[in-house]
Design an enzyme around this catalytic site. Sequence first.
Site, PDB file in Angstrom:
ATOM      1  N   ASP A 186       0.953  -1.323   0.077  1.00 51.76           N
ATOM      2  CA  ASP A 186      -0.168   0.320   0.447  1.00 51.76           C
ATOM      3  C   ASP A 186       0.994   1.145  -0.282  1.00 51.76           C
ATOM      4  OD1 ASP A 186      -2.326  -1.703   0.435  1.00 51.76           O
ATOM      5  OD2 ASP A 186      -1.393  -1.985   2.576  1.00 51.76           O
ATOM      6  N   ASP A 210      -1.477  -2.318  -3.929  1.00 49.13           N
ATOM      7  CA  ASP A 210      -2.087  -3.166  -3.505  1.00 49.13           C
ATOM      8  C   ASP A 210      -3.182  -1.200  -3.609  1.00 49.13           C
ATOM      9  OD1 ASP A 210      -4.069  -4.877  -2.375  1.00 49.13           O
ATOM     10  OD2 ASP A 210      -3.090  -4.457  -0.654  1.00 49.13           O
ATOM     11  N   ASP A 211      -3.312  -0.960  -2.118  1.00 45.86           N
ATOM     12  CA  ASP A 211      -4.194   0.367  -1.704  1.00 45.86           C
ATOM     13  C   ASP A 211      -3.503   1.606  -1.737  1.00 45.86           C
ATOM     14  OD1 ASP A 211      -7.314  -1.127  -1.554  1.00 45.86           O
ATOM     15  OD2 ASP A 211      -6.216  -1.840   0.362  1.00 45.86           O
ATOM     16  N   ASP A 214      -4.528   1.377   3.750  1.00 47.25           N
ATOM     17  CA  ASP A 214      -4.544   0.461   4.368  1.00 47.25           C
ATOM     18  C   ASP A 214      -5.313   0.100   5.785  1.00 47.25           C
ATOM     19  OD1 ASP A 214      -5.955  -2.035   4.465  1.00 47.25           O
ATOM     20  OD2 ASP A 214      -4.425  -3.634   3.696  1.00 47.25           O
ATOM     21  N   LYS A 244      -9.149   2.181   1.377  1.00 45.71           N
ATOM     22  CA  LYS A 244      -9.666   1.355   2.901  1.00 45.71           C
ATOM     23  C   LYS A 244      -9.697   1.027   3.856  1.00 45.71           C
ATOM     24  CE  LYS A 244      -8.419  -2.749   1.961  1.00 45.71           C
ATOM     25  NZ  LYS A 244      -7.550  -4.381   1.294  1.00 45.71           N
TER      26      LYS A 244
END
Length: 297
Positions: A186, A210-211, A214, A244
């Site tokens: 992330d 990924d994010d 997070d 997220k």
Amino acid sequence: MQRLLKTAFLMLTIAALGSCQKKDNTVAPNEATTPEAANPHTALKSTTVTTEAALKAAISSAVAGDIITVSGTIYLTSTLQCLNSGTSSSKINFTGGILDCSGLPSGSWGVKVNGSYWNITNMTIRKAPDCGLVFQTGGYNYVYKVITTGNGDSGLQIYNGSHDNNISYCTSTENYDVADGGENADGFACKLSAGVNNLFDHCTANHNSDDGWDLYGQPYKVTITNCTATNNGYGTNGDGNGFKLGSAGQVVPHTVTNCTSSYNKAAGYDGNGNTGHITITGSTGTGNGTTLFYRIY
């Protein structure tokens, strides 16, 4: 009677003079006996370093108020560990330069902060095999204009009880975990076990595998203000949410204010099963792969 009064006055005067002239050489157990102890500021130092050895020596001996400046690029061969602590009124200052972590052993973090009261500013941390900058324990740290890029896991991560950290005007980009197809890296991660009162302000997460942010499994509220998440989730297994905001089984009231989340692989803002009253105010975005707001209660 007058003669007696004069005699008594003379005796009192002599006694007083004797008391004033007497010197007491005893020292209390905690009394300062050196100029540095009498004035702690004279013991503080400003150090500019250009090698890994000099940097690690300065970091390991740092005390409250010290200023450690990196000049140019330093290539690390093992994780830089910030274990000492400053104070609320006099932090340890660590600033400048580039820390290249490409020579670290597999699975290593670039910089680990277990101490408290650090100012970490105006530097780049790049190419660590694992996370670039990790706050593992301690708290009351301030991070300003730090770039974490090209690391093998999240650029900046807070966990394991670390608390009261202020992350401001930082950028995290191009972080990618090859072994997991981009599932874990992330931009900013405050997850699993971080402590209370962690804040992100005016930060940017761009093109991480990924994010962008997070907060998976994070048990305490995180505050995110004026931040931007764009183009996250380029890894084959990356989730790709801009923000997220928790995970299933959690009831944590994270707050997101005046943020922008655009062109991420999945949602702009995803509660991810967190049924806490997540407060999103003045935040927007566009071009996300699924939707802008998803599972926000």
